[in-house]
Design a protein around this motif. Structure first.
Motif, PDB file in Angstrom:
ATOM      1  N   ALA A  33       0.859  -1.184   0.000  1.00  0.00           N
ATOM      2  CA  ALA A  33       0.000   0.000   0.000  1.00  0.00           C
ATOM      3  C   ALA A  33       0.894   1.232   0.000  1.00  0.00           C
ATOM      4  CB  ALA A  33      -0.915  -0.006   1.230  1.00  0.00           C
ATOM      5  N   SER A  34       0.300   2.389  -0.070  1.00  0.00           N
ATOM      6  CA  SER A  34       1.075   3.623  -0.006  1.00  0.00           C
ATOM      7  C   SER A  34       0.434   4.573   0.989  1.00  0.00           C
ATOM      8  CB  SER A  34       1.162   4.285  -1.384  1.00  0.00           C
ATOM      9  OG  SER A  34      -0.128   4.661  -1.825  1.00  0.00           O
ATOM     10  N   ILE A  35       1.234   5.484   1.480  1.00  0.00           N
ATOM     11  CA  ILE A  35       0.760   6.513   2.396  1.00  0.00           C
ATOM     12  C   ILE A  35       0.351   7.707   1.542  1.00  0.00           C
ATOM     13  CG2 ILE A  35       1.428   8.021   4.287  1.00  0.00           C
ATOM     14  CD1 ILE A  35       2.570   5.647   5.510  1.00  0.00           C
ATOM     15  N   ASN A  36      -0.840   8.209   1.768  1.00  0.00           N
ATOM     16  CA  ASN A  36      -1.378   9.316   0.968  1.00  0.00           C
ATOM     17  C   ASN A  36      -1.778  10.478   1.867  1.00  0.00           C
ATOM     18  OD1 ASN A  36      -1.417   7.926  -1.684  1.00  0.00           O
ATOM     19  ND2 ASN A  36      -2.811   6.560  -0.605  1.00  0.00           N
ATOM     20  N   ARG A  37      -1.841  11.639   1.282  1.00  0.00           N
ATOM     21  CA  ARG A  37      -2.268  12.830   2.008  1.00  0.00           C
ATOM     22  C   ARG A  37      -3.776  12.770   2.247  1.00  0.00           C
ATOM     23  NH1 ARG A  37       0.152  17.393   2.981  1.00  0.00           N
ATOM     24  NH2 ARG A  37       1.758  16.963   1.454  1.00  0.00           N
ATOM     25  N   TRP A  38      -4.196  13.153   3.464  1.00  0.00           N
ATOM     26  CA  TRP A  38      -5.614  13.248   3.787  1.00  0.00           C
ATOM     27  C   TRP A  38      -5.769  14.499   4.630  1.00  0.00           C
ATOM     28  CZ3 TRP A  38      -8.753   9.472   7.344  1.00  0.00           C
ATOM     29  CH2 TRP A  38     -10.109   9.769   7.238  1.00  0.00           C
ATOM     30  N   GLY A  39      -6.243  15.578   4.023  1.00  0.00           N
ATOM     31  CA  GLY A  39      -6.322  16.864   4.711  1.00  0.00           C
ATOM     32  C   GLY A  39      -4.925  17.321   5.071  1.00  0.00           C
ATOM     33  N   ASN A  40      -4.700  17.655   6.337  1.00  0.00           N
ATOM     34  CA  ASN A  40      -3.376  18.074   6.794  1.00  0.00           C
ATOM     35  C   ASN A  40      -2.545  16.896   7.304  1.00  0.00           C
ATOM     36  OD1 ASN A  40      -3.752  20.783   6.231  1.00  0.00           O
ATOM     37  ND2 ASN A  40      -4.671  21.190   8.233  1.00  0.00           N
ATOM     38  N   GLY A  41      -3.083  15.679   7.199  1.00  0.00           N
ATOM     39  CA  GLY A  41      -2.375  14.508   7.706  1.00  0.00           C
ATOM     40  C   GLY A  41      -2.100  13.495   6.614  1.00  0.00           C
ATOM     41  N   LEU A  42      -1.755  12.312   7.028  1.00  0.00           N
ATOM     42  CA  LEU A  42      -1.477  11.206   6.121  1.00  0.00           C
ATOM     43  C   LEU A  42      -2.382  10.035   6.467  1.00  0.00           C
ATOM     44  CD1 LEU A  42       2.424  11.348   6.246  1.00  0.00           C
ATOM     45  CD2 LEU A  42       0.927  12.285   4.470  1.00  0.00           C
TER      46      LEU A  42
END
Length: 85
Positions: free
Chosen positions: A8-17
């Motif tokens: 999987a990958s880490i993605n941006r979500w709002g101001n977080g990941l």
């Protein structure tokens, strides 16, 4: 128990990941939306584990059902022996 591993990958979500869990991973881990978890972060490693919510006495009493729990009744008759009430 069979471990389930996916890339999987880490993605941006709002101001977080965020990391998205697919259905197979969520099912293998026994989690669903709203499952309480603890996140442990170490260098190069993130562990997500479910936490067990301890039920309060009120929660247990709310779940009590005479039909499901043997049909016993509490304090519905006069003392039978040497009970102190």
């Amino acid at each position: 128990m069979v471990a389930k591993a996916v890339d999987a990958s880490i993605n941006r979500w709002g101001n977080g990941l965020a990391v998205r869990l697919n259905k197979a991973v969520a099912k293998a881990a026994g989690v669903a939306e709203g499952t309480p978890v603890r996140i442990i972060a170490e260098p190069g490693r993130i562990v997500i584990e479910t936490t067990v919510k301890k039920k309060s006495l009120n929660d247990m009493l709310q779940a009590f059902s005479l039909e499901l729990h043997g049909g016993e009744l509490m304090a519905t008759s006069a003392p039978v022996g040497e009970e102190i009430i």
